[in-house]
Enzyme design. Structure first.
Site, PDB file in Angstrom:
ATOM      1  N   GLY A 165       3.327   0.519   3.100  1.00  0.00           N
ATOM      2  CA  GLY A 165       3.431  -0.658   3.947  1.00  0.00           C
ATOM      3  C   GLY A 165       3.170  -1.944   3.197  1.00  0.00           C
ATOM      4  O   GLY A 165       2.759  -1.937   2.036  1.00  0.00           O
ATOM      5  N   ILE A 166       3.436  -3.022   3.882  1.00  0.00           N
ATOM      6  CA  ILE A 166       3.207  -4.365   3.361  1.00  0.00           C
ATOM      7  C   ILE A 166       2.265  -5.078   4.322  1.00  0.00           C
ATOM      8  O   ILE A 166       2.466  -5.024   5.534  1.00  0.00           O
ATOM      9  CB  ILE A 166       4.521  -5.162   3.284  1.00  0.00           C
ATOM     10  CG1 ILE A 166       5.510  -4.485   2.356  1.00  0.00           C
ATOM     11  CG2 ILE A 166       4.256  -6.594   2.839  1.00  0.00           C
ATOM     12  CD1 ILE A 166       6.884  -5.121   2.381  1.00  0.00           C
ATOM     13  N   ALA A 167       1.272  -5.714   3.779  1.00  0.00           N
ATOM     14  CA  ALA A 167       0.380  -6.548   4.587  1.00  0.00           C
ATOM     15  C   ALA A 167       0.516  -7.984   4.095  1.00  0.00           C
ATOM     16  O   ALA A 167       0.232  -8.281   2.938  1.00  0.00           O
ATOM     17  CB  ALA A 167      -1.066  -6.084   4.444  1.00  0.00           C
ATOM     18  N   CYS A 171     -10.315  -5.609  -1.546  1.00  0.00           N
ATOM     19  CA  CYS A 171      -9.863  -4.880  -2.744  1.00  0.00           C
ATOM     20  C   CYS A 171     -10.898  -4.900  -3.868  1.00  0.00           C
ATOM     21  O   CYS A 171     -10.557  -4.707  -5.031  1.00  0.00           O
ATOM     22  CB  CYS A 171      -8.526  -5.413  -3.243  1.00  0.00           C
ATOM     23  SG  CYS A 171      -7.202  -5.172  -2.051  1.00  0.00           S
ATOM     24  N   GLY A 221       0.817  -1.209   0.000  1.00  0.00           N
ATOM     25  CA  GLY A 221       0.000   0.000   0.000  1.00  0.00           C
ATOM     26  C   GLY A 221       0.845   1.250   0.000  1.00  0.00           C
ATOM     27  O   GLY A 221       1.896   1.295   0.638  1.00  0.00           O
TER      28      GLY A 221
END
Length: 108
Positions: A38-40, A56, A27
């Site tokens: 960031g990374i999820a 999404c 994101g």
């Protein structure tokens, strides 16, 4: 676990017994001259939380986690793998042009 990108779909995808499912997302947000990113990655996520939403906006595919794929790892192990592999996918290149071919396959 091998992840991959799909044209027209947001996120990182993996093969599951039920078909392809989303396991991670990146994101980026820009607001008032400030960027956030960031990374999820779904490690041991309670996937029931996704039952009431369409992640999404993609209805045709589900969401999964490393745990749901039978991979039991600690957050420390996940951090170590991300640190070791992140640059191979996202590191700068000398051409100055985006190299999307490096983003086709992730291995965790």
């Amino acid at each position: 676990v091998e992840g991959f990108l799909r044209d027209g779909r947001i996120g990182v995808w993996v093969h599951t017994p039920a078909g392809e499912a989303k396991i991670a997302a990146l994101g980026v947000r820009i607001q008032k001259w400030v960027t956030s990113h960031g990374i999820a990655l779904n490690v041991s996520t309670d996937l029931s939380h996704y039952a009431g939403i369409v992640p999404c906006g993609i209805r045709a595919y589900g969401v999964t986690s490393l745990a749901a794929l039978g991979v039991s790892v600690s957050m420390e192990e996940v951090d170590a793998v991300l640190q070791r592999t992140f640059a191979t996918v996202f590191d700068d290149n000398s051409s100055g042009q985006p190299d999307h071919t490096r983003c086709q396959t992730y291995v965790m």
